[in-house]
Design a protein around this motif. Structure first.
Motif, mmCIF file in Angstrom:
data_model
loop_
_atom_site.group_PDB
_atom_site.id
_atom_site.type_symbol
_atom_site.label_atom_id
_atom_site.label_comp_id
_atom_site.label_asym_id
_atom_site.label_seq_id
_atom_site.Cartn_x
_atom_site.Cartn_y
_atom_site.Cartn_z
ATOM 1 N N VAL A 372 -10.545 0.650 -0.326
ATOM 2 C CA VAL A 372 -9.183 0.489 0.178
ATOM 3 C C VAL A 372 -8.528 -0.757 -0.416
ATOM 4 C CG1 VAL A 372 -7.875 -0.046 2.276
ATOM 5 C CG2 VAL A 372 -9.491 1.840 2.274
ATOM 6 N N GLU A 373 -9.344 -1.780 -0.759
ATOM 7 C CA GLU A 373 -8.795 -2.967 -1.419
ATOM 8 C C GLU A 373 -8.040 -2.588 -2.687
ATOM 9 O OE1 GLU A 373 -11.944 -5.710 -2.130
ATOM 10 O OE2 GLU A 373 -11.603 -6.788 -0.261
ATOM 11 N N MET A 374 -8.513 -1.550 -3.361
ATOM 12 C CA MET A 374 -7.838 -1.099 -4.581
ATOM 13 C C MET A 374 -6.408 -0.664 -4.291
ATOM 14 S SD MET A 374 -10.885 1.215 -6.218
ATOM 15 C CE MET A 374 -12.586 0.654 -6.234
ATOM 16 N N SER A 375 -6.173 -0.133 -3.090
ATOM 17 C CA SER A 375 -4.828 0.332 -2.746
ATOM 18 C C SER A 375 -3.831 -0.810 -2.690
ATOM 19 C CB SER A 375 -4.850 1.065 -1.397
ATOM 20 O OG SER A 375 -5.080 0.169 -0.329
ATOM 21 N N GLN A 376 -4.320 -2.041 -2.534
ATOM 22 C CA GLN A 376 -3.424 -3.195 -2.477
ATOM 23 C C GLN A 376 -2.810 -3.515 -3.835
ATOM 24 O OE1 GLN A 376 -3.274 -3.095 0.950
ATOM 25 N NE2 GLN A 376 -2.969 -5.279 0.795
ATOM 26 N N ILE A 377 -3.431 -3.014 -4.928
ATOM 27 C CA ILE A 377 -2.932 -3.348 -6.266
ATOM 28 C C ILE A 377 -2.675 -2.087 -7.091
ATOM 29 C CG2 ILE A 377 -3.880 -5.676 -6.377
ATOM 30 C CD1 ILE A 377 -6.303 -4.584 -7.844
ATOM 31 N N THR A 378 -2.437 -0.954 -6.402
ATOM 32 C CA THR A 378 -2.078 0.276 -7.107
ATOM 33 C C THR A 378 -0.662 0.694 -6.719
ATOM 34 O OG1 THR A 378 -3.133 1.565 -5.338
ATOM 35 C CG2 THR A 378 -4.429 1.153 -7.318
ATOM 36 N N PRO A 379 0.220 0.866 -7.695
ATOM 37 C CA PRO A 379 1.560 1.354 -7.387
ATOM 38 C C PRO A 379 1.511 2.838 -7.005
ATOM 39 C CG PRO A 379 1.254 1.205 -9.759
ATOM 40 C CD PRO A 379 -0.001 0.648 -9.129
ATOM 41 N N PRO A 380 2.529 3.367 -6.316
ATOM 42 C CA PRO A 380 3.775 2.678 -5.931
ATOM 43 C C PRO A 380 3.692 1.919 -4.609
ATOM 44 C CG PRO A 380 3.918 4.995 -5.392
ATOM 45 C CD PRO A 380 2.601 4.821 -6.061
ATOM 46 N N VAL A 381 2.648 2.151 -3.779
ATOM 47 C CA VAL A 381 2.553 1.454 -2.489
ATOM 48 C C VAL A 381 1.364 0.509 -2.545
ATOM 49 C CG1 VAL A 381 2.354 1.691 0.013
ATOM 50 C CG2 VAL A 381 3.545 3.447 -1.306
ATOM 51 N N GLY A 382 1.563 -0.672 -3.141
ATOM 52 C CA GLY A 382 0.537 -1.700 -3.179
ATOM 53 C C GLY A 382 1.094 -2.969 -2.553
ATOM 54 N N PHE A 383 0.631 -3.315 -1.353
ATOM 55 C CA PHE A 383 1.227 -4.432 -0.620
ATOM 56 C C PHE A 383 1.156 -5.744 -1.392
ATOM 57 C CE2 PHE A 383 1.494 -3.140 4.124
ATOM 58 C CZ PHE A 383 2.145 -1.974 3.763
ATOM 59 N N ASN A 384 0.012 -6.002 -2.052
ATOM 60 C CA ASN A 384 -0.091 -7.238 -2.838
ATOM 61 C C ASN A 384 0.918 -7.256 -3.979
ATOM 62 O OD1 ASN A 384 -2.209 -7.814 -1.160
ATOM 63 N ND2 ASN A 384 -3.656 -8.290 -2.787
ATOM 64 N N LEU A 385 1.186 -6.083 -4.558
ATOM 65 C CA LEU A 385 2.178 -5.999 -5.628
ATOM 66 C C LEU A 385 3.569 -6.343 -5.103
ATOM 67 C CD1 LEU A 385 1.025 -2.710 -7.435
ATOM 68 C CD2 LEU A 385 0.310 -5.067 -7.863
ATOM 69 N N PHE A 386 3.894 -5.860 -3.899
ATOM 70 C CA PHE A 386 5.191 -6.163 -3.305
ATOM 71 C C PHE A 386 5.323 -7.662 -3.023
ATOM 72 C CE2 PHE A 386 5.135 -1.618 -1.587
ATOM 73 C CZ PHE A 386 5.959 -1.164 -2.607
ATOM 74 N N VAL A 387 4.237 -8.245 -2.502
ATOM 75 C CA VAL A 387 4.262 -9.687 -2.201
ATOM 76 C C VAL A 387 4.483 -10.486 -3.473
ATOM 77 C CG1 VAL A 387 2.859 -11.629 -1.405
ATOM 78 C CG2 VAL A 387 2.831 -9.476 -0.131
ATOM 79 N N LEU A 388 3.754 -10.145 -4.541
ATOM 80 C CA LEU A 388 3.892 -10.884 -5.795
ATOM 81 C C LEU A 388 5.231 -10.613 -6.467
ATOM 82 C CD1 LEU A 388 0.273 -10.526 -7.181
ATOM 83 C CD2 LEU A 388 1.412 -12.627 -6.472
ATOM 84 N N GLN A 389 5.772 -9.433 -6.273
ATOM 85 C CA GLN A 389 7.112 -9.167 -6.802
ATOM 86 C C GLN A 389 8.132 -10.087 -6.151
ATOM 87 O OE1 GLN A 389 8.954 -5.377 -5.764
ATOM 88 N NE2 GLN A 389 9.755 -5.165 -7.849
#
Length: 434
Positions: A372-389
């Motif tokens: 599930v950690e992988m889901s944090q850095i996979t688009p289009p719904v990756g929470f860590n990606l949104f935070v870093l954006q």
């Protein structure tokens, strides 16, 4: 309704509701209502009330708001900044130098926040501007942060492990212990990759900085003491048998408030802001849990889980093949749902098949969190990606490219955990064997 028609209909309802912007919890409830209406004559309102009440009145869940509140307090305190400056002198001599601060900082902060998004946001606000100013490659800075931010899911006290334990009636303390060694292994893999990358990309590294004196190293160590002390108070009280996870969470909140007050980092407005943010996050998770509890019983009425289990069981998959198939399944799910939603939506269906295959549910909890950690850095719904954006202003797909090597390391960690299950089971077996 025939199951061959009902299953596609429920998938369309779920993704249609999510695409329309409906909150995840309410989307799950909508799917449950459609399933109940199509497959059962049972009183929907009675089933809904009973399952939602039963799903939320679980004692282990009382630790959840406390750990979230502790993380919100630390996000607003000066401790996180002092932690960054405290780690810097100890990484200056390593290949890759200050890039390791992202890994170590996220590992330390994950041990007192339990949240992946909070870990990424807190360390990112400090490290991205500072490392970029010192001449480090922004792509590597963002990539290491995106990957390391996922530690918040695995390193205890992990919010998602609490949710998994409550949903599967597994020991929270045992799950916390099981997450320690895999979390350290993942941090070691990330730091090892940084060392290799820096060795082959010397032209993308800044000039060496002056050596740190012994006095500076001692002062840096002093800055780390409050955070380390809080970690020992929270995690140590659980492992020593002094406190339950809920009681340890209260200790963590009290310690975080005390440290924030002692350093003058929080005023009255900051206190209520942290409390408000923790309340919002807790309510969001509770809505998801309520929706998942109702959907679970609704799916039971449809018979889909039984048929799915029978179908997979009839395929005669070995445990390794089953885990490989589940890994692909969860990675695809992670492209559309957040981690907590994935766990509460799937675990009631998946766990019976897993235990039937002879897989330990504690080990599977760690495996599930890693995937599930992988889901944090996979688009289009990756929470860590949104935070870093939000922090960097860069395109979310560019950030995903920077994080791709760390996605690969997460896959490697899953493979190592599968080949050597003792990585997760050794510590709880040793410390809780009596």
């Amino acid at each position: 309704m025939d199951l061959s028609l009902l299953a596609p209909l429920l998938i369309v309802v779920l993704f249609g509701a999510l695409a329309a912007g409906l909150w995840v919890g309410f989307a799950l409830i909508a799917v449950g209502l459609v399933a109940m209406a199509a497959a059962s004559s049972a009183p929907v309102s009675l089933v809904f009330a009973t399952k939602v009440w039963g799903g939320l009145t679980v004692w282990d869940l009382t630790a959840l708001p406390m750990f979230i509140w502790m993380g919100e307090i630390l996000v607003r305190s000066r401790l996180s900044a002092e932690m960054f400056s405290g780690l810097a002198p100890f990484t200056a001599r390593l290949p890759g130098r200050l890039l390791h601060v992202n890994v170590l900082g996220c590992a330390l902060f994950a041990a007192v926040s339990g949240s992946s998004a909070a870990t990424t946001a807190t360390i990112g606000r400090m490290s991205v501007p500072e490392l970029t100013r010192r001449g480090y490659d922004p792509r590597m800075v963002i990539g290491t942060l995106a990957g390391s931010g996922t530690f918040g899911f695995l390193i205890p006290p992990s919010i998602i492990l609490i949710v998994y334990g409550a949903a599967t009636e597994q020991s929270i303390a045992r799950l916390f212990l099981a997450g320690v060694v895999p979390g350290l292994m993942l941090a070691a893999l990330f730091s090892g990759y940084i060392m290799l990358w820096s060795a082959f990309n010397r032209d993308r590294m800044p000039e060496d900085e002056p050596a740190t004196s012994r006095g500076e190293a001692l002062r840096a160590m002093a800055r780390l003491l409050p955070v380390v002390g809080l970690i020992l108070a929270v995690i140590g009280s659980i492992y020593a048998g002094i406190a339950s996870p809920t009681e340890a969470a209260v200790i963590g909140v009290a310690g975080a408030l005390l440290l924030a007050w002692a350093t003058g980092a929080m005023d009255r407005a900051g206190f209520f802001d942290a409390l408000r943010a923790a309340t919002v996050t807790t309510c969001m998770i509770c809505f998801i849990l309520a929706g998942a509890a109702f959907l679970t019983v609704a799916m039971g009425y449809t018979g889909i889980p039984r048929q799915l289990a029978a179908w997979i069981g009839g395929m005669g998959l070995s445990p390794f093949t089953l885990l490989a198939a589940l890994t692909v399944f969860f990675i695809v799910m992670g492209m559309f749902l957040d981690g907590i939603s994935i766990v509460v939506l799937t675990v009631s269906i998946i766990l019976p098949m897993v235990t039937q295959a002879g897989i330990d549910p504690i080990w599977f909890g760690v495996f599930l969190v890693l995937v599930v950690e992988m889901s944090q850095i996979t688009p289009p719904v990756g929470f860590n990606l949104f935070v870093l954006q939000t922090i960097t202003g860069r395109d979310i797909f560019a950030i995903a490219r920077y994080a791709l090597p760390f996605f690969g390391l997460l896959v490697l960690a899953v493979a190592l955990l599968t080949l050597f299950p003792g990585i997760a089971l050794w510590l709880p077996g040793t410390m809780l064997s009596k």
